[in-house]
Design an enzyme around this catalytic site. Sequence first.
Site, short mmCIF file in Angstrom:
data_model
loop_
_atom_site.label_atom_id
_atom_site.label_comp_id
_atom_site.label_asym_id
_atom_site.label_seq_id
_atom_site.Cartn_x
_atom_site.Cartn_y
_atom_site.Cartn_z
N HIS A 151 -14.74 0.63 -0.82
CA HIS A 151 -13.63 -0.24 -0.44
C HIS A 151 -12.54 0.48 0.34
CE1 HIS A 151 -14.88 -3.11 -3.94
NE2 HIS A 151 -15.67 -3.19 -2.90
N TYR B 247 0.83 -1.22 0.00
CA TYR B 247 0.00 0.00 0.00
C TYR B 247 0.85 1.26 0.00
CZ TYR B 247 -4.21 -2.72 0.10
OH TYR B 247 -5.22 -3.58 -0.26
#
Length: 233
Positions: free
Chosen positions: A106, A55
Amino acid sequence: MPKPKLVVLSGAGISAESGIPTFRDANGLWEGHDVMEVASPQGWHSNPELVLEFYNQRRKAAINATPNRGHEILAELEQWYDVTVITQNVDNLHEKAGSSQVIHLHGELFKSRSTLDESLIYQMSGWELNLGDYCEKGSQLRPNIVWFGEEVPLMDDAIQLSKKAEIFIVVGTSLVVYPAAGLLNIIGPEVPKYIIDPKMPSISSMPNLFLVEKIGSAGLTEVKELLLQSYGS
Ligand code: NAD
C-alpha cells in the site's frame, strides 16, 4: 541447502505496540477521519490540503517510532528462513528492525510521488509535504500511498511470492482490505499457515491453519519457537 521460503503478510496491528494506531479498532475511522476523506483519489481531488496534512501527521507520529519485538522476530527469522514480508503498512518499522525483503503493498509513508508521472518517486527526509512542493516536471507531489480504489501495483509480485511460500504467517491484519486479504486463499493446502491477532478475523477453515490469538510480539514469540522446534525435520 537453500533456506525454506517463509512469507509474512503483516498489517497495522504489528505496529500497534510501537504506538502507531490501527484504524479498524477505532470504528473504521482513521485518526478521526472517514478513510474516503483522507485515503482516496476523491478525497485528494476535493481537499488536497487536508490529505497532505493527514499524512504529515502520520509521518510526524511515525518518524521516531521504533520497531517492537514482533518486527524484530521477523528480522531474526532470516537466520533460518528466506523471509519476505508483504506488508500493508506504510510505516518503515520492518526495515528499521532489519528485515531485508519488504514489499509495501500500500505504498510508503516516507516517499512522495508526482501527480503527473507516477514513476517519479522521491525519498523524503522529513515529515512535511505541502501544496506547492513539486516534482522535477513541475507537478504537485502527493503521498506515495495506494489509496482505496487505486490499483495495487505490487499485487502480482505478492501473488507469485505467496504461491512459493513453504510457511505463511499473517500478523496484525483484519483481513478486510482486498486484494491483500485474498493472499491467504492462494496458499497451498500443505503449507502451514499461522494467523496471529488478538481479535481473530473470521477465516474460512483450511488445512494446516494455526490460530494464535495474541498480540504481535507474544504471538510471534510463540510461532518462532514452534518453527525452530520443527526446523529441518
Ligand atoms: P486494520 O486496522 O484493518 O486491522 C488491524 C488488525 O490488527 C485488527 O485485526 C486488530 O485486531 C489487530 N491488532 C490490534 N492490535 C494488535 C497487536 N498489538 N498485535 C497484533 N495485532 C493487533 O489494519 P490492516 O488490516 O492493516 O488494514 C488497514 C489499512 O490501513 C492498511 O491498508 C494500511 O495501509 C493502513 N494503515 C497502516 C498503518 C501503518 O502503516 N502502521 C496504520 C493504520 C492503517
